[in-house]
Design a protein around this motif. Structure first.
Motif, PDB file in Angstrom:
ATOM      1  N   ALA A  38      18.284  31.720  41.696  1.00  0.00           N
ATOM      2  CA  ALA A  38      17.332  30.598  41.691  1.00  0.00           C
ATOM      3  C   ALA A  38      16.547  30.678  43.004  1.00  0.00           C
ATOM      4  O   ALA A  38      16.852  29.970  43.959  1.00  0.00           O
ATOM      5  CB  ALA A  38      18.077  29.270  41.567  1.00  0.00           C
ATOM      6  N   PRO A  39      15.544  31.562  43.076  1.00  0.00           N
ATOM      7  CA  PRO A  39      14.946  31.901  44.370  1.00  0.00           C
ATOM      8  C   PRO A  39      14.058  30.828  45.005  1.00  0.00           C
ATOM      9  O   PRO A  39      13.788  30.901  46.196  1.00  0.00           O
ATOM     10  CB  PRO A  39      14.121  33.147  44.060  1.00  0.00           C
ATOM     11  N   GLU A  40      13.611  29.857  44.256  1.00  0.00           N
ATOM     12  CA  GLU A  40      12.721  28.844  44.830  1.00  0.00           C
ATOM     13  C   GLU A  40      13.518  27.698  45.441  1.00  0.00           C
ATOM     14  O   GLU A  40      14.586  27.355  44.975  1.00  0.00           O
ATOM     15  CB  GLU A  40      11.768  28.322  43.762  1.00  0.00           C
ATOM     16  N   ASP A  41      12.974  27.143  46.506  1.00  0.00           N
ATOM     17  CA  ASP A  41      13.543  26.008  47.227  1.00  0.00           C
ATOM     18  C   ASP A  41      14.697  26.443  48.138  1.00  0.00           C
ATOM     19  O   ASP A  41      15.223  27.540  48.030  1.00  0.00           O
ATOM     20  CB  ASP A  41      13.996  24.892  46.288  1.00  0.00           C
ATOM     21  N   HIS A  42      15.059  25.547  49.031  1.00  0.00           N
ATOM     22  CA  HIS A  42      16.086  25.780  50.051  1.00  0.00           C
ATOM     23  C   HIS A  42      17.480  25.592  49.477  1.00  0.00           C
ATOM     24  O   HIS A  42      17.727  24.669  48.703  1.00  0.00           O
ATOM     25  CB  HIS A  42      15.848  24.777  51.197  1.00  0.00           C
ATOM     26  N   LYS A  43      18.379  26.461  49.873  1.00  0.00           N
ATOM     27  CA  LYS A  43      19.777  26.309  49.478  1.00  0.00           C
ATOM     28  C   LYS A  43      20.313  24.995  50.024  1.00  0.00           C
ATOM     29  O   LYS A  43      20.108  24.662  51.186  1.00  0.00           O
ATOM     30  CB  LYS A  43      20.615  27.469  50.031  1.00  0.00           C
ATOM     31  N   PHE A  45      23.499  23.499  48.244  1.00  0.00           N
ATOM     32  CA  PHE A  45      24.884  23.315  47.834  1.00  0.00           C
ATOM     33  C   PHE A  45      25.515  24.632  47.389  1.00  0.00           C
ATOM     34  O   PHE A  45      24.826  25.520  46.872  1.00  0.00           O
ATOM     35  CB  PHE A  45      24.976  22.324  46.665  1.00  0.00           C
ATOM     36  N   GLU A  46      26.813  24.701  47.555  1.00  0.00           N
ATOM     37  CA  GLU A  46      27.561  25.842  47.050  1.00  0.00           C
ATOM     38  C   GLU A  46      27.295  25.995  45.558  1.00  0.00           C
ATOM     39  O   GLU A  46      27.311  25.011  44.807  1.00  0.00           O
ATOM     40  CB  GLU A  46      29.053  25.608  47.296  1.00  0.00           C
ATOM     41  N   GLY A  47      27.017  27.215  45.137  1.00  0.00           N
ATOM     42  CA  GLY A  47      26.817  27.490  43.716  1.00  0.00           C
ATOM     43  C   GLY A  47      25.413  27.273  43.207  1.00  0.00           C
ATOM     44  O   GLY A  47      25.157  27.531  42.027  1.00  0.00           O
ATOM     45  N   ASP A  48      24.467  26.816  44.051  1.00  0.00           N
ATOM     46  CA  ASP A  48      23.107  26.586  43.537  1.00  0.00           C
ATOM     47  C   ASP A  48      22.297  27.882  43.417  1.00  0.00           C
ATOM     48  O   ASP A  48      21.217  27.887  42.858  1.00  0.00           O
ATOM     49  CB  ASP A  48      22.351  25.522  44.342  1.00  0.00           C
ATOM     50  N   GLU A  49      22.845  28.995  43.930  1.00  0.00           N
ATOM     51  CA  GLU A  49      22.260  30.333  43.828  1.00  0.00           C
ATOM     52  C   GLU A  49      20.876  30.442  44.460  1.00  0.00           C
ATOM     53  O   GLU A  49      20.087  31.309  44.115  1.00  0.00           O
ATOM     54  CB  GLU A  49      22.278  30.823  42.384  1.00  0.00           C
ATOM     55  N   ARG A  50      20.600  29.551  45.414  1.00  0.00           N
ATOM     56  CA  ARG A  50      19.340  29.599  46.145  1.00  0.00           C
ATOM     57  C   ARG A  50      19.541  30.341  47.464  1.00  0.00           C
ATOM     58  O   ARG A  50      20.629  30.342  48.028  1.00  0.00           O
ATOM     59  CB  ARG A  50      18.830  28.185  46.439  1.00  0.00           C
ATOM     60  N   THR A  51      18.459  30.913  47.957  1.00  0.00           N
ATOM     61  CA  THR A  51      18.452  31.555  49.268  1.00  0.00           C
ATOM     62  C   THR A  51      17.974  30.519  50.272  1.00  0.00           C
ATOM     63  O   THR A  51      16.960  29.854  50.035  1.00  0.00           O
ATOM     64  CB  THR A  51      17.527  32.788  49.253  1.00  0.00           C
ATOM     65  N   MET A 113      19.936  46.945  41.490  1.00  0.00           N
ATOM     66  CA  MET A 113      20.136  45.974  40.404  1.00  0.00           C
ATOM     67  C   MET A 113      18.762  45.407  40.049  1.00  0.00           C
ATOM     68  O   MET A 113      17.925  45.238  40.938  1.00  0.00           O
ATOM     69  CB  MET A 113      21.050  44.834  40.866  1.00  0.00           C
ATOM     70  N   PRO A 114      18.526  45.066  38.797  1.00  0.00           N
ATOM     71  CA  PRO A 114      17.215  44.506  38.443  1.00  0.00           C
ATOM     72  C   PRO A 114      17.083  43.033  38.828  1.00  0.00           C
ATOM     73  O   PRO A 114      18.055  42.279  38.811  1.00  0.00           O
ATOM     74  CB  PRO A 114      17.167  44.677  36.924  1.00  0.00           C
ATOM     75  N   GLY A 115      15.859  42.619  39.184  1.00  0.00           N
ATOM     76  CA  GLY A 115      15.530  41.205  39.402  1.00  0.00           C
ATOM     77  C   GLY A 115      16.268  40.562  40.557  1.00  0.00           C
ATOM     78  O   GLY A 115      16.776  41.222  41.450  1.00  0.00           O
ATOM     79  N   ASP A 116      16.298  39.225  40.526  1.00  0.00           N
ATOM     80  CA  ASP A 116      17.041  38.435  41.501  1.00  0.00           C
ATOM     81  C   ASP A 116      18.452  38.256  40.950  1.00  0.00           C
ATOM     82  O   ASP A 116      18.632  37.714  39.865  1.00  0.00           O
ATOM     83  CB  ASP A 116      16.370  37.075  41.708  1.00  0.00           C
ATOM     84  N   TRP A 117      19.432  38.695  41.698  1.00  0.00           N
ATOM     85  CA  TRP A 117      20.785  38.734  41.158  1.00  0.00           C
ATOM     86  C   TRP A 117      21.856  38.217  42.104  1.00  0.00           C
ATOM     87  O   TRP A 117      23.006  38.074  41.714  1.00  0.00           O
ATOM     88  CB  TRP A 117      21.136  40.160  40.741  1.00  0.00           C
ATOM     89  N   THR A 118      21.506  37.917  43.355  1.00  0.00           N
ATOM     90  CA  THR A 118      22.548  37.500  44.294  1.00  0.00           C
ATOM     91  C   THR A 118      22.878  36.016  44.107  1.00  0.00           C
ATOM     92  O   THR A 118      22.199  35.301  43.383  1.00  0.00           O
ATOM     93  CB  THR A 118      22.124  37.753  45.757  1.00  0.00           C
ATOM     94  N   CYS A 121      22.025  35.464  48.637  1.00  0.00           N
ATOM     95  CA  CYS A 121      21.810  36.473  49.677  1.00  0.00           C
ATOM     96  C   CYS A 121      20.443  37.149  49.506  1.00  0.00           C
ATOM     97  O   CYS A 121      19.729  36.903  48.543  1.00  0.00           O
ATOM     98  CB  CYS A 121      22.902  37.540  49.600  1.00  0.00           C
ATOM     99  N   ILE A 122      20.136  38.022  50.449  1.00  0.00           N
ATOM    100  CA  ILE A 122      18.927  38.835  50.417  1.00  0.00           C
ATOM    101  C   ILE A 122      19.384  40.274  50.246  1.00  0.00           C
ATOM    102  O   ILE A 122      20.113  40.799  51.096  1.00  0.00           O
ATOM    103  CB  ILE A 122      18.124  38.659  51.718  1.00  0.00           C
ATOM    104  N   ALA A 123      18.989  40.908  49.150  1.00  0.00           N
ATOM    105  CA  ALA A 123      19.427  42.273  48.859  1.00  0.00           C
ATOM    106  C   ALA A 123      18.263  43.249  49.011  1.00  0.00           C
ATOM    107  O   ALA A 123      17.118  42.933  48.681  1.00  0.00           O
ATOM    108  CB  ALA A 123      20.003  42.365  47.450  1.00  0.00           C
TER     109      ALA A 123
END
Length: 146
Positions: A38-43, A45-51, A113-118, A121-123
């Protein structure tokens, strides 16, 4: 050719770039970085999959992670922890710049790996993280922009 040792790292999530700076001058830019699912917006919470977004530091490195080399980003900071605590949640953590998963076929040849997958993190490619590993010392400030 290896970049000089950086004294600042800038991540631009919308441009998908990571830029190293030395004495105020850009010395290396990496395009096509991969982010959390979920690359948009600021992380928050744990598990929100945001950077995360904001100012942090590279505070330690892990040569034995589940990914090819990893540089730890000091998320969460005090404000991140306070916000999550006020919501009765955990801010999460374990945010790194890292390579591809260990054992990924073809990763040594540059496959990714394809796409956004972390999980936030930043891969980058394994070759790129090897360069960054040597160019970014512990204690280096990092800014992550939306």
């Amino acid at each position: 050719m290896a970049p000089p040792v950086a004294d600042f790292v800038l991540i631009d999530k919308s441009d998908r770039t990571l830029t190293l700076y030395t004495a105020g001058r850009a010395t290396m830019t990496v395009s096509g970085i991969q982010l959390g699912d979920a690359p948009e917006d600021h992380k928050q919470f744990e598990g929100d999959e945001r950077t995360p977004e904001g100012r942090y530091t590279i505070d330690y490195r892990n040569p034995n992670s589940a990914y090819y080399l990893s540089l730890h980003i000091s998320y969460p900071n005090a404000a991140d922890r306070a916000f999550a605590r006020a919501q009765g949640r955990s801010p999460g953590g374990a945010i790194f710049i890292h390579g591809q998963p260990n054992g990924l076929p073809g990763a040594d040849a540059g496959l990714r790996m394809p796409g956004d997958w972390t999980d936030g993190c930043i891969a980058v490619s394994n070759g790129t993280i090897a360069l960054l590993w040597n160019a970014i010392p512990d204690g280096t400030p990092i800014e992550i922009r939306p």
